[in-house]
Design a protein around this motif. Sequence first.
Motif, PDB file in Angstrom:
ATOM      1  N   ILE A 198       0.878  -1.167   0.000  1.00 43.77           N
ATOM      2  CA  ILE A 198       0.000   0.000   0.000  1.00 43.77           C
ATOM      3  C   ILE A 198       0.917   1.218   0.000  1.00 43.77           C
ATOM      4  N   VAL A 199       0.693   2.144  -0.916  1.00 45.96           N
ATOM      5  CA  VAL A 199       1.518   3.349  -1.021  1.00 45.96           C
ATOM      6  C   VAL A 199       0.642   4.554  -0.708  1.00 45.96           C
ATOM      7  N   TYR A 200       1.087   5.365   0.267  1.00 41.15           N
ATOM      8  CA  TYR A 200       0.301   6.503   0.744  1.00 41.15           C
ATOM      9  C   TYR A 200       1.098   7.783   0.506  1.00 41.15           C
ATOM     10  N   LEU A 201       0.601   8.633  -0.390  1.00 42.29           N
ATOM     11  CA  LEU A 201       1.302   9.861  -0.780  1.00 42.29           C
ATOM     12  C   LEU A 201       0.347  11.041  -0.686  1.00 42.29           C
ATOM     13  N   THR A 202       0.453  11.801   0.382  1.00 36.95           N
ATOM     14  CA  THR A 202      -0.430  12.966   0.471  1.00 36.95           C
ATOM     15  C   THR A 202       0.370  14.246   0.677  1.00 36.95           C
ATOM     16  N   ASP A 203      -0.279  15.369   0.327  1.00 37.17           N
ATOM     17  CA  ASP A 203       0.298  16.702   0.443  1.00 37.17           C
ATOM     18  C   ASP A 203       1.567  16.843  -0.388  1.00 37.17           C
ATOM     19  N   LEU A 204       1.377  16.848  -1.696  1.00 35.73           N
ATOM     20  CA  LEU A 204       2.504  17.050  -2.601  1.00 35.73           C
ATOM     21  C   LEU A 204       2.024  17.739  -3.869  1.00 35.73           C
ATOM     22  N   ASN A 205       2.927  18.527  -4.428  1.00 36.54           N
ATOM     23  CA  ASN A 205       2.684  19.099  -5.747  1.00 36.54           C
ATOM     24  C   ASN A 205       3.735  18.663  -6.746  1.00 36.54           C
ATOM     25  N   SER A 206       4.721  17.856  -6.279  1.00 32.59           N
ATOM     26  CA  SER A 206       5.666  17.213  -7.189  1.00 32.59           C
ATOM     27  C   SER A 206       6.318  16.049  -6.463  1.00 32.59           C
ATOM     28  N   ARG A 232       4.254  -5.399  -5.946  1.00 33.23           N
ATOM     29  CA  ARG A 232       2.942  -5.176  -6.556  1.00 33.23           C
ATOM     30  C   ARG A 232       2.163  -4.171  -5.714  1.00 33.23           C
ATOM     31  N   ILE A 233       1.849  -3.026  -6.300  1.00 38.06           N
ATOM     32  CA  ILE A 233       1.101  -1.990  -5.575  1.00 38.06           C
ATOM     33  C   ILE A 233      -0.389  -2.310  -5.664  1.00 38.06           C
ATOM     34  N   GLU A 234      -0.937  -2.761  -4.546  1.00 42.47           N
ATOM     35  CA  GLU A 234      -2.369  -3.065  -4.518  1.00 42.47           C
ATOM     36  C   GLU A 234      -3.198  -1.795  -4.401  1.00 42.47           C
ATOM     37  N   HIS A 235      -2.739  -0.867  -3.567  1.00 40.81           N
ATOM     38  CA  HIS A 235      -3.499   0.359  -3.317  1.00 40.81           C
ATOM     39  C   HIS A 235      -2.554   1.551  -3.304  1.00 40.81           C
ATOM     40  N   LEU A 236      -2.868   2.570  -4.080  1.00 41.10           N
ATOM     41  CA  LEU A 236      -2.160   3.848  -4.073  1.00 41.10           C
ATOM     42  C   LEU A 236      -3.135   4.924  -3.637  1.00 41.10           C
ATOM     43  N   ILE A 237      -2.821   5.599  -2.540  1.00 41.73           N
ATOM     44  CA  ILE A 237      -3.610   6.736  -2.063  1.00 41.73           C
ATOM     45  C   ILE A 237      -2.776   7.975  -2.340  1.00 41.73           C
ATOM     46  N   ILE A 238      -3.309   8.916  -3.110  1.00 42.43           N
ATOM     47  CA  ILE A 238      -2.492  10.040  -3.573  1.00 42.43           C
ATOM     48  C   ILE A 238      -3.272  11.351  -3.518  1.00 42.43           C
ATOM     49  N   ASP A 239      -2.584  12.396  -3.117  1.00 47.59           N
ATOM     50  CA  ASP A 239      -3.133  13.748  -3.011  1.00 47.59           C
ATOM     51  C   ASP A 239      -3.711  14.202  -4.348  1.00 47.59           C
ATOM     52  N   GLY A 240      -4.988  14.569  -4.327  1.00 43.50           N
ATOM     53  CA  GLY A 240      -5.636  15.166  -5.489  1.00 43.50           C
ATOM     54  C   GLY A 240      -6.663  16.167  -4.989  1.00 43.50           C
ATOM     55  N   LEU A 241      -6.289  17.424  -4.945  1.00 39.71           N
ATOM     56  CA  LEU A 241      -7.079  18.445  -4.259  1.00 39.71           C
ATOM     57  C   LEU A 241      -8.341  18.836  -5.015  1.00 39.71           C
ATOM     58  N   ARG A 242      -8.182  19.097  -6.331  1.00 41.62           N
ATOM     59  CA  ARG A 242      -9.279  19.674  -7.109  1.00 41.62           C
ATOM     60  C   ARG A 242      -8.931  19.582  -8.590  1.00 41.62           C
ATOM     61  N   VAL A 243      -9.806  20.115  -9.444  1.00 43.09           N
ATOM     62  CA  VAL A 243      -9.541  20.100 -10.883  1.00 43.09           C
ATOM     63  C   VAL A 243      -8.414  21.067 -11.228  1.00 43.09           C
ATOM     64  N   LEU A 244      -8.481  22.286 -10.697  1.00 43.10           N
ATOM     65  CA  LEU A 244      -7.504  23.314 -11.043  1.00 43.10           C
ATOM     66  C   LEU A 244      -6.164  23.074 -10.354  1.00 43.10           C
ATOM     67  N   PRO A 245      -5.051  23.492 -10.964  1.00 42.82           N
ATOM     68  CA  PRO A 245      -3.735  23.376 -10.319  1.00 42.82           C
ATOM     69  C   PRO A 245      -3.678  24.180  -9.032  1.00 42.82           C
ATOM     70  N   HIS A 246      -2.748  23.789  -8.149  1.00 40.31           N
ATOM     71  CA  HIS A 246      -2.554  24.455  -6.869  1.00 40.31           C
ATOM     72  C   HIS A 246      -1.057  24.523  -6.605  1.00 40.31           C
ATOM     73  N   SER A 247      -0.628  25.499  -5.823  1.00 48.65           N
ATOM     74  CA  SER A 247       0.817  25.705  -5.617  1.00 48.65           C
ATOM     75  C   SER A 247       1.464  24.644  -4.737  1.00 48.65           C
TER      76      SER A 247
END
Length: 297
Positions: free
Chosen positions: A190-198, A213-228
């Motif tokens: 399980i891979v947990y990646l939050t609060d990143l812009n790169s 084998r990555i069964e689950h990837l949890i990744i930061d996705g704030l919104r449609v528009l880009p963010h800093s």
Amino acid sequence: MKMVLLGTGTSHGVPVIGCDCKVCRSLDARDNRLRCSAYLSEPAKVLVDVGPEFRIQALRYKVKGVDAVLLSHSHADHLHGIDDLRIFSHSKAYDPHNKGAGETKGEGLPVYSHRAVIEDIRHRFSYIFGEVRQGGGKPKVNTIATEGYDVDNPIRIGGVEILPVLLKHGYLDDSGWIFREKAGDGHKSIVYLTDLNSIPDASVDRIKAFAGRIEHLIIDGLRVLPHSTHFSFEQALEVAERLAPRNAYLTHITHNLFHYQVQEFVDAIISRYPCLDSAKRNGGYVGPAFDGMELVC
């Protein structure tokens, strides 16, 4: 392994204080998002981040033990519930200033992060590390810097191997986390990646080298528009495509869209990402996470 997502919302949470938008008034439970956190319950009890709503999360999702805490960074929405670790740390430490209290000897509840976060904790929560006067309980923690851990020397806790991954959250260094256990002749994760812009290429390589084998990837996705300082939905999917998980979940979501609208957005563009599209066609999940979501592998 088994993980529950304790919170999937941005730093304000959803609903946002004082906001009367349609999402904040939604009756769909998936639109009610506490601050970002996750809890691995098997094969070890490992908490990822401890935000200001941790007490609520722990009660709601029946968190009854914590073997260790992993901190991504020291922003308030990921750290400021640290005092509520008290109940989980009492059996992990011996307080030399309170001899005879019957507490088990030990160094304290392990709290892992990179050195800058540990320095922040010791500065902002200095009472934790000083002598306690009468009354005034405190968590008993053992802060551990993660710079010395690598692919050949991961953190080992109760049958799971854990490796930090460098992420960039604006100008801040941030830690993602890989949870790995054996699966036949290889590994699953399980891979947990939050609060990143790169994410540096070296970090992508680190994940691929360690995760299996990555069964689950949890990744930061704030919104449609880009963010800093956060990934947009499309940026998150681009990284997910490179990692080719069986399931991919967007987290740290704000109140611009309903849960179902985020899913519709993902479904409309998933054909651009062949690995994710294939995973979804074969029964995988690619879309927004929600509070209380359980991941098993």
